[in-house]
Enzyme design. Structure first.
Site, mmCIF file in Angstrom:
data_model
loop_
_atom_site.group_PDB
_atom_site.id
_atom_site.type_symbol
_atom_site.label_atom_id
_atom_site.label_comp_id
_atom_site.label_asym_id
_atom_site.label_seq_id
_atom_site.Cartn_x
_atom_site.Cartn_y
_atom_site.Cartn_z
ATOM 1 N N ASN A 14 0.830 -1.215 0.000
ATOM 2 C CA ASN A 14 0.000 0.000 0.000
ATOM 3 C C ASN A 14 0.862 1.263 0.000
ATOM 4 O OD1 ASN A 14 0.645 -0.716 2.717
ATOM 5 N ND2 ASN A 14 -1.026 0.508 3.517
ATOM 6 N N CYS A 58 -10.751 -4.461 0.724
ATOM 7 C CA CYS A 58 -11.781 -3.425 0.801
ATOM 8 C C CYS A 58 -12.726 -3.537 -0.399
ATOM 9 C CB CYS A 58 -11.136 -2.037 0.862
ATOM 10 S SG CYS A 58 -10.507 -1.473 -0.725
ATOM 11 N N CYS A 116 -4.330 0.823 -2.296
ATOM 12 C CA CYS A 116 -4.233 -0.463 -1.605
ATOM 13 C C CYS A 116 -3.189 -1.367 -2.271
ATOM 14 C CB CYS A 116 -5.564 -1.189 -1.642
ATOM 15 S SG CYS A 116 -6.834 -0.427 -0.641
ATOM 16 N N GLU A 160 -3.375 -4.508 -2.945
ATOM 17 C CA GLU A 160 -3.940 -5.400 -3.968
ATOM 18 C C GLU A 160 -3.934 -4.740 -5.337
ATOM 19 O OE1 GLU A 160 -5.138 -4.641 -1.006
ATOM 20 O OE2 GLU A 160 -6.733 -5.998 -0.371
ATOM 21 N N GLU A 171 0.515 5.351 0.567
ATOM 22 C CA GLU A 171 -0.380 6.409 1.057
ATOM 23 C C GLU A 171 0.061 7.793 0.583
ATOM 24 O OE1 GLU A 171 -0.895 5.777 5.303
ATOM 25 O OE2 GLU A 171 -2.084 3.966 4.871
HETATM 26 N N1 THU Z 1 -5.386 -1.176 2.592
HETATM 27 C C1 THU Z 1 -4.901 -2.048 1.663
HETATM 28 O O1 THU Z 1 -3.786 -1.888 1.152
HETATM 29 N N2 THU Z 1 -5.672 -3.102 1.309
HETATM 30 C C2 THU Z 1 -6.883 -3.406 1.859
HETATM 31 O O2 THU Z 1 -7.537 -4.340 1.425
HETATM 32 C C3 THU Z 1 -7.398 -2.593 2.958
HETATM 33 C C4 THU Z 1 -6.701 -1.297 3.199
HETATM 34 C C5 THU Z 1 -4.562 -0.041 2.984
HETATM 35 C C6 THU Z 1 -5.052 1.300 2.507
HETATM 36 C C7 THU Z 1 -4.445 2.225 3.531
HETATM 37 O O3 THU Z 1 -3.109 2.529 3.130
HETATM 38 C C8 THU Z 1 -4.370 1.410 4.800
HETATM 39 O O4 THU Z 1 -4.504 0.049 4.394
HETATM 40 C C9 THU Z 1 -5.433 1.739 5.821
HETATM 41 O O5 THU Z 1 -6.699 1.700 5.257
#
Ligand code: THU
Length: 155
Positions: free
Chosen positions: A57, A107, A68, A70, A59
């Site tokens: 991930n 998500c 994310c 994935e 940010e």
């Molecule tokens: N996140 C993911 O990378 N994958 C998911 O399936 C759920 C959330 C990340 C996004 C963000 O950087 C952090 O987790 C918190 O939501």
């Protein structure tokens, strides 16, 4: 292919490819950039020729731009290996500076994107992730996103 979500008490109960992808996903959390959520996520997917592609991930101070793990892996895979089928994808997460894995199920946005990949390649993708109480689960995007919106709605 299973028609319901499968649950596993222990990681050892999963097939060897899934365990390997979980291991690669874990390694990939090292590349997570998560200064805001401090939630480090790694994903690893396998192509039909055995190639493994990973993503972590990423940010941004502008929160809606966070991406994310994935989707980082999925878009990297299709950008470099167009035409290949994605067979499996594992995703894991842990809090920053914690070793033990946290529950992290894809998500909704990632489920929608996974669904598009399944439709595009006309083959399901096995998704492996850790749910509540440390239980592992395996499901296809189709099972994770019932009554979904897809391209047929636009025809
Ligand atoms: N996140 C993911 O990378 N994958 C998911 O399936 C759920 C959330 C990340 C996004 C963000 O950087 C952090 O987790 C918190 O939501």
């Amino acid at each position: 292919m299973a028609t319901t979500i499968q649950y596993f008490e222990h990681l050892e109960d999963l097939d060897s490819e899934s365990k390997y992808l979980v291991h690669k996903a874990k390694e990939t959390t090292a590349f997570s950039y998560a200064p805001y959520s401090k939630f480090c996520v790694g994903a690893a997917l396998m192509l039909d020729d055995g190639t493994v592609i990973t993503g972590a991930n990423q940010e941004n101070a502008s929160f809606p731009l966070c991406m994310c793990a994935e989707r980082v892996a999925l878009y990297a895979a299709t950008s470099a290996h167009a035409g290949r089928t994605i067979t499996k994808l594992a995703v894991v997460a842990h809090k920053k500076n914690h070793k033990e894995l946290a529950a992290a199920t894809c998500c909704g946005a990632c489920r929608q994107v996974l669904l598009e990949f399944e439709a595009r390649q006309k083959k399901p993708i096995e998704i492996i992730m850790m749910g509540e109480a440390g239980k592992w689960l395996k499901a296809t995007a189709n099972l994770l996103m019932p009554v979904s919106f897809g391209k047929e709605s636009l025809e």
